[in-house]
Enzyme design. Structure first.
Site, short mmCIF file in Angstrom:
data_model
loop_
_atom_site.label_atom_id
_atom_site.label_comp_id
_atom_site.label_asym_id
_atom_site.label_seq_id
_atom_site.Cartn_x
_atom_site.Cartn_y
_atom_site.Cartn_z
N PRO A 174 0.79 -1.24 0.00
CA PRO A 174 0.00 0.00 0.00
C PRO A 174 0.83 1.30 0.00
CG PRO A 174 -0.13 -1.09 2.14
CD PRO A 174 0.62 -2.01 1.24
N LYS A 204 -1.82 2.58 -4.54
CA LYS A 204 -2.23 2.25 -5.92
C LYS A 204 -3.33 1.19 -6.02
CE LYS A 204 0.23 4.97 -8.28
NZ LYS A 204 -0.50 6.09 -7.72
N TYR A 249 2.69 9.03 -8.40
CA TYR A 249 1.79 9.09 -7.24
C TYR A 249 0.40 9.58 -7.66
CZ TYR A 249 0.55 9.44 -2.32
OH TYR A 249 -0.04 9.23 -1.08
#
Ligand SMILES: Cc1cc2nc3c(=O)[nH]c(=O)nc-3n(C[C@H](O)[C@H](O)[C@H](O)COP(=O)(O)OP(=O)(O)OC[C@H]3O[C@@H](n4cnc5c(N)ncnc54)[C@H](O)[C@@H]3O)c2cc1C
Length: 394
Positions: free
Chosen positions: A296, A300, A388
């Protein structure tokens, strides 16, 4: 029972797929093994890429998200007692992420689906037991509901039943390749009724291990600590958790304090990278955690699930209107290209920020050098930011 698309799993992937198909005029049925309260309470992801927010908006599921979601323009990295902020819009030409809990997305999608009298059926406590004839033109899902076994005849089956579901195991072993990595640490995650001590997420690399300060709302903080595999959450008193978090987030300059409050939930999550290829077998299509898992750290998992079902819904709608299988045939390859980028990014973030039990001083220095590079190079910072906020949904 008979439907065009039988969807196994009422998590974010299954529910969103049902919504997208319904809007495209393709009928479907969702089978979810748990009850509604359980599904709506399960604490998981909370960071939405721009593409995920856009999809939820387009399908009319973002009314509350637009009101309550928290737009975030960057993240803070902490290491060696220092702090560095990565600004997303500067590095990505204006993109950002939104903090909105997965539980809330699930609640919104369930409410929408049940409120629509002509909407696709959503059966809770309906456990899929087997998928039969997946490689034929008429697959069948056997499931248990209201105490008896039933069958759902489908044109297609969407396996959206997560990592522990039955769908990916329904593909004959000789026809798949799996790729897997486990990590020698886990995350102890807590929910706390205390306003976040920061405006943006803090990712901390510390000699004692990784820590993450996230949030669910202006009143609720979500915090994580790297712990050894096999850790029992009961071994961590609230005081020990707050002390350890304070240590790992500490800055040399002082001047920042972690606010403490009542901890309302504690759990330990092991870290795993996993991909099953291909994501299709005959008329069975895998989506979300059923096909792939990421640690995690890169936020995503949920976003990948959304990417899969957008691609799948488009392909099924295209088949529905034109009869062409072209997009269905390209489904697995299109998803896997995005999946492997997310696997790469999630692995790199995890590897840079966590300490392995046997980590050498040389490897410590490499991690710090990598973080220094992000802090001093626009290119390295942009590489993190672009991944990100999410690569574009194709
Ligand atoms: C503990 C935990 C913490 C996480 N934290 C983060 C995070 O911080 N950030 C992030 O981005 N991602 C996180 N993830 C990952 C993210 O939550 C998942 O990627 C996301 O839930 C994937 O959605 P999904 O719909 O594919 O699968 P799931 O959410 O797993 O949904 C699958 C559904 O299928 C149902 N099901 C299973 N078997 C059957 C069956 N036989 N019949 C019918 N129904 C069945 C399940 O009950 C479930 O509702 C976390 C995951 C876990 C497990």
């Amino acid at each position: 029972m008979r439907t065009t698309v039988g969807i196994i799993g009422g998590g974010p992937a299954g529910l969103l797929l049902a919504r997208l198909l319904h809007r495209a005029g393709v009928d479907c049925v969702v089978l979810e093994s748990r009850d509604r309260a359980y599904v709506e309470r399960r604490q998981r992801a909370g960071i939405l890429e721009q593409g995920t927010v856009d999809v939820l908006r387009e399908c009319g599921a973002a009314e509350r998200l637009d009101r309550e979601g928290l737009p975030h323009q960057g993240i803070e990295l902490r290491f060696e007692g220092r702090s560095h902020r990565v600004d997303f819009p500067t590095a990505t030409g204006g993109k950002s992420v939104t903090v909105y809990a997965q539980t809330e997305i699930v609640k919104d999608l369930v409410r929408l689906q049940l409120a629509d009298p002509g909407g696709p059926p959503l059966l809770f406590e309906a456990e899929a037991l087997a998928i039969e004839k997946a490689d034929s033109g008429a697959p069948v899902i056997r499931f248990r509901h209201e105490g008896r076994e039933q069958t759902l005849s489908c044109g297609f089956v969407a396996g959206c039943d997560g990592f522990h579901g039955i769908a990916r195991r329904a593909v004959p072993a000789g026809l798949v390749r799996t790729f897997e990595r486990t990590y020698p640490y886990s995350w102890l995650g807590v929910l706390a009724d205390v306003p976040p001590s920061c405006e943006e997420l803090i990712y901390a690399r510390h000699q004692r291990g990784f820590a993450l300060h996230s949030m669910r709302s202006p009143q609720v903080s979500r915090l994580y600590l790297q712990v050894p595999n096999g850790t029992d959450p009961a071994d961590w008193s609230d005081e020990r958790i707050w002390d350890e978090l304070s240590t790992r987030f500490a800055l040399d300059t002082g001047g920042w304090r972690l606010e403490r409050g009542p901890i309302t939930a504690k759990s330990v999550t092991p870290m795993r990278s996993f991909v099953q290829e291909p994501m299709r077998h005959g008329r069975l299509f895998l989506a979300g955690d059923a096909a792939h898992i990421v640690p995690p750290t890169g936020a995503k998992g949920l976003n990948l699930a959304v990417g899969d079902v957008v691609t799948l819904a488009r392909a099924l709608a295209h088949h529905h209107t034109t009869g062409s299988t072209e997009l269905l045939d390209g489904y697995s390859a299109a998803c896997l290209a995005r999946v492997w980028q997310a696997e790469r990014f999630s692995y790199a973030m995890t590897d840079t920020l966590h300490r392995r039990p046997e980590q050498s001083p040389f490897e410590d220095r490499l991690q710090i050098a990598q973080l220094d590079r992000i802090a001093t190079s626009h290119t390295a910072s942009a590489e993190l930011a672009e991944n990100y906020v999410g690569l574009p949904l194709s």
